[in-house]
Design a protein around this motif. Structure first.
Motif, short mmCIF file in Angstrom:
data_model
loop_
_atom_site.label_atom_id
_atom_site.label_comp_id
_atom_site.label_asym_id
_atom_site.label_seq_id
_atom_site.Cartn_x
_atom_site.Cartn_y
_atom_site.Cartn_z
N CYS A 1 13.44 12.78 1.95
CA CYS A 1 12.36 13.65 1.44
C CYS A 1 11.85 13.12 0.11
O CYS A 1 12.64 12.86 -0.81
N ALA A 2 10.55 12.99 -0.01
CA ALA A 2 9.95 12.61 -1.29
C ALA A 2 10.33 13.63 -2.35
O ALA A 2 10.15 14.83 -2.15
N GLY A 3 10.89 13.16 -3.46
CA GLY A 3 11.27 14.08 -4.51
C GLY A 3 12.68 14.62 -4.40
O GLY A 3 13.12 15.40 -5.25
N SER A 4 13.41 14.23 -3.34
CA SER A 4 14.85 14.55 -3.22
C SER A 4 15.17 16.03 -3.15
O SER A 4 16.23 16.46 -3.61
N ALA A 5 14.28 16.84 -2.59
CA ALA A 5 14.57 18.27 -2.46
C ALA A 5 13.83 18.85 -1.26
O ALA A 5 12.68 18.48 -1.00
N LYS A 6 14.50 19.75 -0.54
CA LYS A 6 13.89 20.43 0.60
C LYS A 6 13.58 21.87 0.19
O LYS A 6 14.47 22.71 0.12
N GLY B 1 17.00 23.56 -1.50
CA GLY B 1 16.23 22.97 -2.59
C GLY B 1 15.37 23.97 -3.33
O GLY B 1 15.01 23.74 -4.49
N ILE B 2 15.06 25.09 -2.70
CA ILE B 2 14.25 26.12 -3.37
C ILE B 2 14.97 26.64 -4.62
O ILE B 2 14.33 27.09 -5.58
N SER B 3 16.30 26.54 -4.65
CA SER B 3 17.07 27.04 -5.79
C SER B 3 16.93 26.14 -7.02
O SER B 3 17.34 26.53 -8.12
N LEU B 4 16.36 24.94 -6.84
CA LEU B 4 16.16 24.02 -7.96
C LEU B 4 14.86 24.31 -8.69
O LEU B 4 14.62 23.75 -9.75
N LEU B 5 14.02 25.17 -8.14
CA LEU B 5 12.65 25.33 -8.62
C LEU B 5 12.46 26.63 -9.40
O LEU B 5 13.17 27.61 -9.19
N SER B 6 11.43 26.61 -10.25
CA SER B 6 11.04 27.84 -10.94
C SER B 6 9.71 28.36 -10.44
O SER B 6 9.38 29.54 -10.64
N ALA B 7 8.90 27.51 -9.79
CA ALA B 7 7.60 27.96 -9.27
C ALA B 7 7.02 26.93 -8.31
O ALA B 7 7.30 25.72 -8.41
N ILE B 8 6.22 27.42 -7.35
CA ILE B 8 5.44 26.58 -6.44
C ILE B 8 4.02 27.14 -6.42
O ILE B 8 3.82 28.34 -6.22
N GLU B 9 3.03 26.28 -6.63
CA GLU B 9 1.63 26.69 -6.61
C GLU B 9 0.90 25.89 -5.54
O GLU B 9 0.79 24.66 -5.63
#
Length: 214
Positions: free
Chosen positions: A156-161, A166-174
């Motif tokens: 996966c590009a960016g090393s996260a699904k 992988g959603i637990s690594l994030l603070s926001a998606i736009e």
């Protein structure tokens, strides 16, 4: 008495990708389709911006398969992660994934997802780009190691699904096209397919009328 002519069968559809993520996404449209590897060199051109790379490769992939199947409608797609103008591809290994996540920790990344639809027989060729801005939390080395061992997102590009842990690594998606981050922007894909003459709902109606499941 005039008998209405039968609705012509839709053109065959081919996904120019062997990505299981894109295949699973395209299955949501309930269209019958084949899958074929596009065999395209994905090396960036000197100084090529991530958005330009994603757009170029998505169109190149669609054209590569369309040349082999001129009557078909072909979907090509490519995704490049953009960190401050630098492309980030698939890590391919644990070590490179650790390096990528360390670089992205605490930063915003734009995932540039390109999609193109081509039909050689009709002369149709259009593409679109679906940028997704992703903000990563500040990640500790322990969090990075735990995540990578659990999900192993090395393809996966960016090393996260984002569709998984992988959603637990994030603070926001736009994003205005929610599936773009997984690899295929279905809103834009549907619009391009309709422009190419393959409306998913009309194709489903044709299939149901003929008694054939899509």
């Amino acid at each position: 008495m005039h008998t209405p002519s039968a609705t012509p069968a839709p053109r065959p559809l081919i996904l120019a990708s062997t990505s299981r993520y894109r295949r699973e996404l395209l299955e949501r449209l309930r269209l019958p389709f084949a899958v074929q590897s596009p065999e395209v060199d994905e090396t960036p051109l000197p100084g090529e911006a991530p958005a330009a790379l994603a757009a170029r490769l998505s169109l190149a992939k669609a054209h590569a398969v369309a040349r082999l199947h001129p009557e078909a409608i072909v979907i090509g797609s490519d995704q490049v992660a953009d960190l401050n103008g630098s492309p980030i591809g698939k890590p391919g290994s644990h070590e490179r994934a650790v390096e990528q996540l360390r670089r992205m920790s605490g930063h915003s990344i734009i995932f540039q997802t390109g999609v193109a639809v081509v039909c050689e027989a009709s002369g149709f060729a259009q593409q679109d780009l679906a940028p997704v801005r992703v903000r990563f939390r500040e990640l500790s080395d322990t969090e990075i190691e735990t995540y990578l061992r659990a999900e192993q997102p090395y393809d996966c590009a960016g090393s996260a699904k984002s569709e998984g842990l992988g959603i637990s690594l994030l603070s926001a998606i736009e994003s205005d096209d929610p599936t773009a981050l997984i690899g295929l922007p279905l809103i834009r894909t549907s619009a391009l397919l309709r422009a190419a003459g393959l409306d998913p709902l009309q194709a489903l109606a044709h299939s149901l009328a003929g008694g054939v499941s899509p």
